[in-house]
Motif scaffolding. Sequence first.
Motif, PDB file in Angstrom:
ATOM      1  N   GLY A  70       0.780  -1.236   0.000  1.00 13.23           N
ATOM      2  CA  GLY A  70       0.000   0.000   0.000  1.00 13.23           C
ATOM      3  C   GLY A  70       0.807   1.279   0.000  1.00 13.23           C
ATOM      4  N   VAL A  71       2.133   1.199  -0.107  1.00 14.28           N
ATOM      5  CA  VAL A  71       2.974   2.399  -0.144  1.00 14.28           C
ATOM      6  C   VAL A  71       2.767   3.125  -1.469  1.00 14.28           C
ATOM      7  N   SER A  72       2.682   4.467  -1.407  1.00 15.42           N
ATOM      8  CA  SER A  72       2.422   5.267  -2.604  1.00 15.42           C
ATOM      9  C   SER A  72       3.577   6.214  -2.889  1.00 15.42           C
ATOM     10  N   ALA A  73       3.684   6.607  -4.148  1.00 12.36           N
ATOM     11  CA  ALA A  73       4.678   7.584  -4.585  1.00 12.36           C
ATOM     12  C   ALA A  73       4.040   8.485  -5.629  1.00 12.36           C
ATOM     13  N   ASP A  74       4.390   9.768  -5.587  1.00 18.98           N
ATOM     14  CA  ASP A  74       3.846  10.733  -6.534  1.00 18.98           C
ATOM     15  C   ASP A  74       4.823  10.964  -7.681  1.00 18.98           C
ATOM     16  N   THR A  75       4.290  11.082  -8.883  1.00 17.64           N
ATOM     17  CA  THR A  75       5.097  11.363 -10.054  1.00 17.64           C
ATOM     18  C   THR A  75       4.228  12.108 -11.060  1.00 17.64           C
ATOM     19  N   THR A  76       4.749  12.243 -12.283  1.00 15.22           N
ATOM     20  CA  THR A  76       4.035  12.961 -13.339  1.00 15.22           C
ATOM     21  C   THR A  76       4.003  12.106 -14.593  1.00 15.22           C
ATOM     22  N   LEU A  77       2.879  12.123 -15.266  1.00 16.25           N
ATOM     23  CA  LEU A  77       2.758  11.365 -16.512  1.00 16.25           C
ATOM     24  C   LEU A  77       3.652  12.011 -17.564  1.00 16.25           C
ATOM     25  N   GLU A  78       4.588  11.217 -18.099  1.00 21.20           N
ATOM     26  CA  GLU A  78       5.563  11.772 -19.039  1.00 21.20           C
ATOM     27  C   GLU A  78       5.101  11.733 -20.482  1.00 21.20           C
ATOM     28  N   ARG A  79       4.452  10.638 -20.863  1.00 18.22           N
ATOM     29  CA  ARG A  79       4.083  10.493 -22.269  1.00 18.22           C
ATOM     30  C   ARG A  79       2.969   9.471 -22.444  1.00 18.22           C
ATOM     31  N   ILE A  80       2.279   9.606 -23.564  1.00 17.39           N
ATOM     32  CA  ILE A  80       1.300   8.612 -23.991  1.00 17.39           C
ATOM     33  C   ILE A  80       1.927   7.879 -25.176  1.00 17.39           C
ATOM     34  N   LEU A  81       2.129   6.570 -25.053  1.00 18.96           N
ATOM     35  CA  LEU A  81       2.770   5.815 -26.124  1.00 18.96           C
ATOM     36  C   LEU A  81       1.868   5.774 -27.352  1.00 18.96           C
TER      37      LEU A  81
END
Length: 328
Positions: free
Chosen positions: A202-213
Motif C-alpha cells: 500500500g505504499v504510494s509515490a507521486d510522479t508525473t505522466l511523461e508520455r502517452i505511447l
Amino acid sequence: MAMNMHSRVHIPLLLLGALLLGACGKTAPSAAAGEEHAQGHDDHAEEAEGPEAAHADRTVIPAEIAQEAGIRVAPVGPGTIADAHEVQGLLTPVDGRTAQAVARFPGPVRTLRANVGDTVRAGQALATVESNLSLTAYTVSAPIGGVVTARHAQLGGAAAEGAPLFEIADLSTLWVDLHIFGNDTQHITAGVPVTVTRMTDGVSADTTLERILPGTATASQSTVARALLRNADRLWRPGAAVKARIVVATTPAALVVPLAALQNMQGRDVVFVRSGQDRFEARPVELGQRDAAQVAVLSGLRAGEQVVIAQSYVVKADIGKAGAAHEH
C-alpha cells in the motif's frame, strides 16, 4: 327524658364526623397541589438537562472515551475536488538502463563472482573465462552499475564468443506503464500528476505522466501512459503490478470534508460537529462535487467548525442509542 339523653349522645358524634370530613376536604387539595408542584419541578429539571434531553440528534461523549474509540475531528476548510481516474499498470526497467556482460572470446568459464540479486558497480569483475585462442584467462566485467537480474554462465561451462553471461539493470528509476481504456484516453494527457501505489504493502509515490505511447497494447487493447518512478529503496520491482490515480483536473471548493465524515440519518446526509470538549451534533449538509477522498459542502457548515473525520459511525451509533433512550 330518655329521648333527650339519646340525642345528647349522638350530637357530638355528628359534630366529630363533620370536623373529620372538613379536615379530609382540606387535605385532598393539598395533595393535588403537591403533585402539580412535583410535576412542575420535573418539567424544569428536564429543561435544565440541556438540549441533549430534548433532541435526538445530539450526544455527549467524554473526551477520554472518544479518544479510545478513535474518534478524530478536524476543522472544515477549503480544498479541491479532483477529476481522477483509477488505473492499473506494470513496472518495467527504463530503456537504456539495462546491459549485458558478454564473453569476448570462446572458452570455459573458470570463475563466477556474482549472482542474481547482487548489486554491482561499473567495471566490477563478474567472471573469468579461459580463451581457447590464447589459453589465457580474461575478466568479464560489469558494463554498468546496477543489480544482476540474470546469470547465464555456469562454472566450467563453455562460453561462446559474444554470449551474454550476465544481465544487469539500473533500477534506481523505473517506468510505470499504465493501461487506459475507453473514453479515458480522451482526457488523459502528458504532464498530469499521478499517484502510484504498490499492491503488496500500500505504499504510494507521486510522479508525473511523461508520455502517452503511440501504439496500443496488443493483449489488452489499451492505450499505455508512461511515468518515471524513482526507486531509491529498491522496493519497487520490475514486473510488479501497481495501481495508480491519474488526476486530470481539479476544482476548488470553499468547504470540503473527507468522505469518511459523512453518514446518513433518516434519509439525510449529515456530518457530526463537535462543540466544546464532548458534545457532538448531527448537522444536515448539502453536498456538491466529490472525488475518491472528499466532497464539497455547499451549505450546513461554517469554515473552522470541528467535524468528526474518523469513526463517525461510532458517533452515529451513540446518537441512535441516546434517541432510543429518550423515546422510552
